[in-house]
Design a protein around this motif. Sequence first.
Motif, PDB file in Angstrom:
ATOM      1  N   UNK A  39      36.503  42.624  45.317  1.00 11.17           N
ATOM      2  CA  UNK A  39      35.792  41.701  44.435  1.00 11.17           C
ATOM      3  C   UNK A  39      35.861  40.273  44.981  1.00 11.17           C
ATOM      4  N   UNK A  40      37.066  39.862  45.385  1.00 11.90           N
ATOM      5  CA  UNK A  40      37.215  38.502  45.886  1.00 11.90           C
ATOM      6  C   UNK A  40      36.427  38.301  47.180  1.00 11.90           C
ATOM      7  N   UNK A  41      36.366  39.351  47.980  1.00 17.86           N
ATOM      8  CA  UNK A  41      35.603  39.299  49.212  1.00 17.86           C
ATOM      9  C   UNK A  41      34.149  38.937  48.903  1.00 17.86           C
ATOM     10  N   UNK A  42      33.576  39.620  47.906  1.00 20.24           N
ATOM     11  CA  UNK A  42      32.188  39.313  47.538  1.00 20.24           C
ATOM     12  C   UNK A  42      32.054  37.904  46.984  1.00 20.24           C
ATOM     13  N   UNK A  43      33.029  37.512  46.139  1.00 23.67           N
ATOM     14  CA  UNK A  43      32.966  36.166  45.559  1.00 23.67           C
ATOM     15  C   UNK A  43      33.014  35.102  46.645  1.00 23.67           C
ATOM     16  N   UNK A  44      33.940  35.284  47.590  1.00 21.84           N
ATOM     17  CA  UNK A  44      34.070  34.298  48.659  1.00 21.84           C
ATOM     18  C   UNK A  44      32.775  34.226  49.459  1.00 21.84           C
ATOM     19  N   UNK A  45      32.191  35.389  49.733  1.00 20.97           N
ATOM     20  CA  UNK A  45      30.942  35.415  50.487  1.00 20.97           C
ATOM     21  C   UNK A  45      29.835  34.681  49.708  1.00 20.97           C
ATOM     22  N   UNK A  46      29.757  34.926  48.394  1.00 20.06           N
ATOM     23  CA  UNK A  46      28.754  34.240  47.568  1.00 20.06           C
ATOM     24  C   UNK A  46      28.945  32.732  47.609  1.00 20.06           C
ATOM     25  N   UNK A  47      30.187  32.306  47.370  1.00 17.80           N
ATOM     26  CA  UNK A  47      30.477  30.872  47.353  1.00 17.80           C
ATOM     27  C   UNK A  47      30.156  30.256  48.706  1.00 17.80           C
ATOM     28  N   UNK A  48      30.551  30.962  49.760  1.00 17.21           N
ATOM     29  CA  UNK A  48      30.335  30.445  51.110  1.00 17.21           C
ATOM     30  C   UNK A  48      28.847  30.257  51.386  1.00 17.21           C
ATOM     31  N   UNK A  49      28.039  31.221  50.911  1.00 15.95           N
ATOM     32  CA  UNK A  49      26.600  31.108  51.161  1.00 15.95           C
ATOM     33  C   UNK A  49      25.957  30.043  50.287  1.00 15.95           C
ATOM     34  N   UNK A  50      26.491  29.899  49.063  1.00 15.85           N
ATOM     35  CA  UNK A  50      25.947  28.881  48.172  1.00 15.85           C
ATOM     36  C   UNK A  50      26.231  27.482  48.716  1.00 15.85           C
ATOM     37  N   UNK A  51      27.475  27.269  49.184  1.00 16.40           N
ATOM     38  CA  UNK A  51      27.845  25.946  49.683  1.00 16.40           C
ATOM     39  C   UNK A  51      27.438  25.758  51.148  1.00 16.40           C
ATOM     40  N   UNK A  52      27.045  26.852  51.797  1.00 19.61           N
ATOM     41  CA  UNK A  52      26.699  26.810  53.229  1.00 19.61           C
ATOM     42  C   UNK A  52      27.818  26.156  54.028  1.00 19.61           C
TER      43      UNK A  52
END
Lengths: 344, 294
Positions: A172-185
């Motif tokens: 779950x955290x893996x997906x969250x981190x990926x989402x945040x990373x893509x949102x903040x670029x």
Amino acid sequence: MSVLHIADVTKTFSGGTNAVDSFSLDVADGELVCLLGPSGSGKSTLLRMVGGFEQPNSGRITIDGEEVTHLPPERRPTGMVFQSHALWTHMNVFKNLAFGLKLRRMPAAQIREKVEAVLELVGLAGYGDRMTTQLSGGQQQRVALARSLVLEPKILLLDEPFASLDQHLRERLREEVRDIQQRLKITTLFVTHGQDEALSMADRIVVMANGKTEQIDRPDVVYRDPKTPFVAGFIGTMNLIEGEVSNGIFVRSALTVPLPIADGPATLAIRPEALDLSASDIPKASVHRVTDYGSHGLVDLDLADGTRVKSMVAHPDMLRAGQGVDLLPRAFAAYRNNQQIYRS
Amino acid sequence: MSEVAKAAARPLMENAQSRRPLGLLLVAIPVFLMIWLVVWPAINAISRTIWRPDVDGNVGFDLSSYAFFFSDRYSLDNLAITLWTTLVCAILLLVICLPIALYLRFSRSRLSGYVQALAILPMFVPSIILAFAFIRVLGPNGMVDILFNAVGLPKIRTPYLTPWGPVIGLVWDNIPLTVLILLSGLGSVANQSIEAARDVGANALRVFRHIILPRISNSILVALSFSVLGIFSSFTLPYLLGPASPEMLGPFMQRTLREVQDPIGAMTQAVIAFGFCIVFGLFYVRSVARNQGK
Ligand SMILES: Nc1ncnc2c1ncn2[C@@H]1O[C@H](COP(=O)(O)OP(=O)(O)OP(=O)(O)O)[C@@H](O)[C@H]1O
Ligand SMILES: [Mg+2]
């Protein structure tokens, strides 16, 4: 444009181990690069050199065109998330996040606003007053991530941040981190020794062994087209079969595969899903064990000389232990002297 | 609670009850020893200094020995020099031991093993030997004087028999314990939490001030109260190295008892010293409790 530029970096510890050996890498703006490798391959050492916690013996590291090779961590535009035990337990969540902003002399109202926004981003809105010891392991790592993000670093460094968490939480955290990373670029270097973590998150994967780069590629390429036998064996399941080539035929025990390369020793690499089985009067291998996973089956086979190979089949119920079968590789690659020399 | 849960809970409680006598016995022995050897003599001393026979032999409430102590210039000077020595030692100990402990905790160099051995050494040197070493090195015509003389420098003003004599001896004597306690406190500070602080932009000084110091404040309190209690009531070093007048409470008590032959006076001094130590102790307990409440 490349934001992080690592050029020919070497780190030798006092014991004489070459933890990182002539390593070079360029990371583009907004890219997430995973450093993947077995334990002791130098992933953490490399990350710590980017963060400023270790000094390289030679080589250069530049961030946004500015050389940082010998700057201390507090003067680098990097943010690091450690494996564990890195939160300040004498401060509550809010103070953990605000500490770096206070050091930058930001006004209190602005600090509060920023901290709350970042807590919201990592899904911990309203947790500011909690002591860090009152949080679960997953929440603690989210606070650690938020603490780095709140300073808006140019490069985010994560060293196996989820290693101490259980499988579900990790995913779950893996997906969250990926989402945040893509949102903040935000440009990110992520260390892991879990290949599924790397395959699911990364824009590019750097496979490391013994402080050296084995391969740098997109995850699907690393999986489909491993450039060295090490990568082939490390990512996913792979049959690596040593044998001899003569007159364009690869031979190992009863297994023969046409291989149009010069004569000599070679290593044949076949994925289980690319190795078909068929009934035959002159069998090349015997079934050792059949494991039925419902959706598919995995078959362990023995060549006449005892070499074990694996095959993935759609209908495992048709096979019995001890049965003789023929092996039909659909796709394979061959390696010699640690280099790929053939791919079908 | 359901019947099943009750049944399940029962053996546990019986078990706890059957263990109780043994537990009480284990607690009773130290409690008994403490009452016999500490509390009873203390109460005895206090009562004998305040319930005293007057000239006619009538036993009654009498604070005159305390009144004497607190009006006698010499006694007050002795109390003052004791407090001064304790305070100066505490400050010096902190100033000396904190850097040593920080060095030992964070240095990666091989030298740190030798530094640790040196810091712990005084623990194995008896105070008498320490005092004589002090006299041979820093005393009149000691090693330092001889060396200075050899290179043509003037004689030093020796700290021997000045208030600084006991200070130097007591600080040296208390370094090992203080360093060890601080070191154990520093052991609880994770490397990664320090690296995280540097990562968000804290330099070494700020890391110390905001990350390390709050984590070891309890250890500092423990270390200081241990040494303060020991120094306040110390005897050997002030007796051998300190000035004859004013003198610290330890030698003062001994002299009042043996030479002046005034047991009530000595006991009064002991009770007053005891009172100060209790105040230090209460201060320590309160600070620790407050730190833990945080
Ligand atoms: N401080 C150090 N002193 C001496 N050797 C070290 C030090 N840190 C790491 N090493 C050595 O350097 C090599 C690489 O270590 P590193 O921690 O970078 O590996 P890693 O890839 O992160 O492994 P893991 O997956 O287990 O975390 C190892 O052989 C290790 O023993
Ligand atoms: Mg590591």
